[in-house]
Design an enzyme around this catalytic site. Structure first.
Site, PDB file in Angstrom:
ATOM      1  N   ASP A 173     -14.008 -13.496  -0.191  1.00 34.85           N
ATOM      2  CA  ASP A 173     -14.266 -14.727   0.014  1.00 34.85           C
ATOM      3  C   ASP A 173     -15.172 -15.454   0.106  1.00 34.85           C
ATOM      4  OD1 ASP A 173     -11.094 -14.496  -0.058  1.00 34.85           O
ATOM      5  OD2 ASP A 173     -11.929 -12.291   1.692  1.00 34.85           O
ATOM      6  N   HIS A 201      -8.739 -11.039   5.690  1.00 35.17           N
ATOM      7  CA  HIS A 201      -8.939 -11.252   4.892  1.00 35.17           C
ATOM      8  C   HIS A 201      -7.608 -11.505   4.592  1.00 35.17           C
ATOM      9  CE1 HIS A 201      -9.250 -11.445  -0.053  1.00 35.17           C
ATOM     10  NE2 HIS A 201      -8.439  -9.985   0.107  1.00 35.17           N
TER      11      HIS A 201
HETATM   12  N1  LIG Z   1     -10.421  -7.163  -0.206  1.00 39.51           N
HETATM   13  C1  LIG Z   1     -10.238  -7.733  -1.219  1.00 39.51           C
HETATM   14  O1  LIG Z   1     -11.270  -8.766  -0.887  1.00 39.51           O
HETATM   15  C2  LIG Z   1      -9.480  -7.946  -2.442  1.00 39.51           C
HETATM   16  C3  LIG Z   1      -9.770  -8.219  -2.900  1.00 39.51           C
HETATM   17  C4  LIG Z   1      -8.854  -7.628  -4.657  1.00 39.51           C
HETATM   18  C5  LIG Z   1      -7.808  -7.207  -4.291  1.00 39.51           C
HETATM   19  N2  LIG Z   1      -7.555  -6.080  -3.225  1.00 39.51           N
HETATM   20  C6  LIG Z   1      -6.966  -5.191  -2.452  1.00 39.51           C
HETATM   21  O2  LIG Z   1      -7.098  -4.221  -3.489  1.00 39.51           O
HETATM   22  C7  LIG Z   1      -6.246  -3.281  -3.986  1.00 39.51           C
HETATM   23  C8  LIG Z   1      -6.476  -2.723  -4.771  1.00 39.51           C
HETATM   24  O3  LIG Z   1      -6.079  -3.339  -6.101  1.00 39.51           O
HETATM   25  P1  LIG Z   1      -6.190  -3.240  -7.511  1.00 39.51           P
HETATM   26  O4  LIG Z   1      -6.155  -3.893  -8.425  1.00 39.51           O
HETATM   27  O5  LIG Z   1      -7.375  -2.472  -8.179  1.00 39.51           O
HETATM   28  O6  LIG Z   1      -4.330  -1.787  -7.511  1.00 39.51           O
HETATM   29  P2  LIG Z   1      -4.377  -1.443  -8.541  1.00 39.51           P
HETATM   30  O7  LIG Z   1      -2.323  -0.981  -8.898  1.00 39.51           O
HETATM   31  O8  LIG Z   1      -4.815  -1.699 -10.516  1.00 39.51           O
HETATM   32  O9  LIG Z   1      -4.958  -0.226  -7.887  1.00 39.51           O
HETATM   33  C9  LIG Z   1      -4.188   0.874  -7.016  1.00 39.51           C
HETATM   34  C10 LIG Z   1      -4.997   2.397  -6.950  1.00 39.51           C
HETATM   35  O10 LIG Z   1      -5.083   2.623  -5.972  1.00 39.51           O
HETATM   36  C11 LIG Z   1      -3.800   3.876  -6.367  1.00 39.51           C
HETATM   37  N3  LIG Z   1      -3.475   4.724  -5.187  1.00 39.51           N
HETATM   38  C12 LIG Z   1      -2.334   4.361  -4.986  1.00 39.51           C
HETATM   39  N4  LIG Z   1      -2.411   5.057  -3.488  1.00 39.51           N
HETATM   40  C13 LIG Z   1      -2.951   5.778  -3.151  1.00 39.51           C
HETATM   41  C14 LIG Z   1      -3.454   6.945  -2.619  1.00 39.51           C
HETATM   42  N5  LIG Z   1      -2.462   7.438  -1.299  1.00 39.51           N
HETATM   43  N6  LIG Z   1      -5.019   7.484  -2.503  1.00 39.51           N
HETATM   44  C15 LIG Z   1      -5.654   7.614  -3.600  1.00 39.51           C
HETATM   45  N7  LIG Z   1      -4.959   6.144  -4.264  1.00 39.51           N
HETATM   46  C16 LIG Z   1      -4.342   5.845  -3.871  1.00 39.51           C
HETATM   47  C17 LIG Z   1      -3.270   3.548  -7.168  1.00 39.51           C
HETATM   48  O11 LIG Z   1      -2.386   4.982  -8.012  1.00 39.51           O
HETATM   49  C18 LIG Z   1      -3.870   2.688  -8.642  1.00 39.51           C
HETATM   50  O12 LIG Z   1      -4.741   3.170  -9.322  1.00 39.51           O
HETATM   51  C19 LIG Z   1      -4.793  -3.886  -3.580  1.00 39.51           C
HETATM   52  O13 LIG Z   1      -4.307  -3.478  -2.225  1.00 39.51           O
HETATM   53  C20 LIG Z   1      -5.066  -5.121  -3.065  1.00 39.51           C
HETATM   54  O14 LIG Z   1      -4.564  -6.556  -3.224  1.00 39.51           O
HETATM   55  C21 LIG Z   1      -7.694  -6.778  -1.642  1.00 39.51           C
HETATM   56  O1  LIG Z   2      -4.366  -8.556  -4.365  1.00 36.54           O
HETATM   57  C1  LIG Z   2      -4.554  -9.912  -3.184  1.00 36.54           C
HETATM   58  O2  LIG Z   2      -3.786  -9.873  -2.919  1.00 36.54           O
HETATM   59  C2  LIG Z   2      -5.641 -10.852  -3.174  1.00 36.54           C
HETATM   60  C3  LIG Z   2      -6.212 -10.609  -3.210  1.00 36.54           C
HETATM   61  O3  LIG Z   2      -7.071  -9.964  -1.707  1.00 36.54           O
HETATM   62  C4  LIG Z   2      -8.149 -11.486  -3.159  1.00 36.54           C
HETATM   63  O4  LIG Z   2      -8.112 -11.688  -2.357  1.00 36.54           O
HETATM   64  O5  LIG Z   2      -8.006 -11.554  -4.819  1.00 36.54           O
END
Ligand SMILES: NC(=O)c1ccc[n+]([C@@H]2O[C@H](COP(=O)([O-])OP(=O)(O)OC[C@H]3O[C@@H](n4cnc5c(N)ncnc54)[C@H](O)[C@@H]3O)[C@@H](O)[C@H]2O)c1
Ligand SMILES: O=C(O)C[C@H](O)C(=O)O
Length: 345
Positions: A173, A201
């Site tokens: 962010d 977030h």
């Molecule tokens: N904080 C931020 O700025 C931010 C930004 C983008 C995404 N995110 C978040 O990050 C997370 C991951 O996003 P992504 O796009 O990589 O998702 P994704 O679904 O592609 O990957 C998540 C992975 O986690 C695995 N998983 C599920 N349960 C698990 C467990 N108990 N132990 C280990 N692995 C497990 C899944 O099998 C999958 O491979 C989401 O929660 C998303 O919302 C946060």
């Molecule tokens: O996975 C989401 O809900 C959005 C993600 O946290 C982002 O900020 O891109």
């Protein structure tokens, strides 16, 4: 550090001891973007060898193994070992840094609360494993949403890990806010600094430019002086940063991954190696009550980092508009925390 051969006869160079980095959810999109960045030194520096521990769940074990094969094939010179596992104990053993990306994603028709109740149980279990098996002083970055509240749960169930070592990602962010200002002023993003993301977030976060500056040929200038359209700063700018994640999901049909991975590297690099003089960054950290934020939340603050630690930047003036925004996002975090605890009853 240890003495290691450099490959040439008679040549010896000092090589750092490898740092072990855990990436959970490593077969997912962010994990896939992040692990090569770590192996290239973008997280811990170009002279820091690493060992990667990658964790995912059983249904993704084959995909995870594929990621391991690619890491091997890329022949990264800093990568001294890779473990790909679905066993949380093996994954957490001896790790110095844990990047927690794994979790249950929000699916169509699911409420934020449905996702939260699933992730809270995952973070409780993984906290216990980190507490028992990680290296002392392990630094934790929670990325998976709801990132601040997952981090609170992790802290609660890993009481021997110092609260200062548990953080969540709001650097994405922060970077988004820098980029919006750079676009608006038609300057390079590297010339903008000291924006702040306060709070959660989520869409209640408060991107604040009251103390942000831009390097110009006439010296450093306040963003508020350069962006004369204050209506934009109070309105569209804030909404654009708050809604950027949703906008990317709309465009990609997937949430942000390369920018999330890159920002996770920025977060850890600054935490471990320090922020540059006169610059602060935003990190979700344990609140000690600074700026009137309830103690015990994991809340995004402006921080400076030095010698492997962070400190909340003190003494910034908070005007009435900002005060209301800081309080609103804190209120959401208090509610999320209480809902998360209720899921564990
Ligand atoms: N904080 C931020 O700025 C931010 C930004 C983008 C995404 N995110 C978040 O990050 C997370 C991951 O996003 P992504 O796009 O990589 O998702 P994704 O679904 O592609 O990957 C998540 C992975 O986690 C695995 N998983 C599920 N349960 C698990 C467990 N108990 N132990 C280990 N692995 C497990 C899944 O099998 C999958 O491979 C989401 O929660 C998303 O919302 C946060
Ligand atoms: O996975 C989401 O809900 C959005 C993600 O946290 C982002 O900020 O891109």
């Amino acid at each position: 550090m240890k003495l290691a051969g450099c490959g040439l006869r008679g040549c010896r160079i000092w090589q750092k001891t490898p740092v072990t980095v855990l990436v959970t959810g490593a077969a997912g999109q962010i994990g896939y973007a992040l692990v090569p960045m770590v192996a290239r030194g973008l997280m811990l520096g170009p002279d820091q060898p690493v060992i990667l521990h990658m964790l995912d769940i059983l249904p993704n074990a084959e995909a995870l193994n594929g990621v391991k094969m690619e890491l091997v094939d890329a022949a990264f010179s800093l990568l001294k070992g890779v473990v790909a596992t679905t066993d949380v104990v093996e994954a957490c053993t001896g790790v110095n840094i844990a990047v927690m990306i794994g979790g249950f994603p929000r699916k169509e028709g699911m409420e934020r609360k449905d996702v939260m109740s699933k992730n809270v149980s995952i973070y409780k279990a993984q906290a216990s494993a980190l507490e028992k098996y990680a290296a002392p002083n392990c630094k934790v970055l929670v990325v998976a949403n709801p990132a601040n509240t997952n981090a609170v749960i992790l802290k609660e169930f890993a009481p021997s890990i110092p609260a200062k070592n548990i953080t969540c990602l709001t650097r994405l962010d922060h970077n988004r806010a820098l980029a919006q200002i750079a676009e608006r002023l038609n300057v390079h993003v590297g010339d903008v600094k000291n924006v702040i993301i306060w709070g959660n977030h989520s869409s209640t976060q408060y991107p604040d430019v009251n103390h942000a500056t831009v390097v110009t040929k006439d010296g450093e200038k306040q963003v508020r002086e350069l962006v004369t359209d204050h209506q934009w700063l109070y309105g569209e700018f804030i909404t654009a940063v708050q809604q950027r994640g949703a906008e990317i999901i709309k465009a990609r049909k997937l949430s942000s991954a390369l920018s999330a991975a890159s920002s996770a590297c920025d977060h850890m690099r600054d935490w471990v190696l320090g922020t540059s003089k006169g610059t602060w960054v935003s990190m979700g950290v344990y609140s000690d009550g600074s700026y009137g934020v309830p103690a015990g939340l994991i809340y995004s603050f402006p921080v400076t980092c030095d010698k492997g630690g962070w400190s909340i930047l003190q003494g910034l003036k908070i005007d009435d508009f900002s005060r209301a925004k800081l309080d609103a996002t804190a209120t959401e975090l208090v509610e999320e925390k209480s809902f998360a605890y209720s899921c564990l009853q």
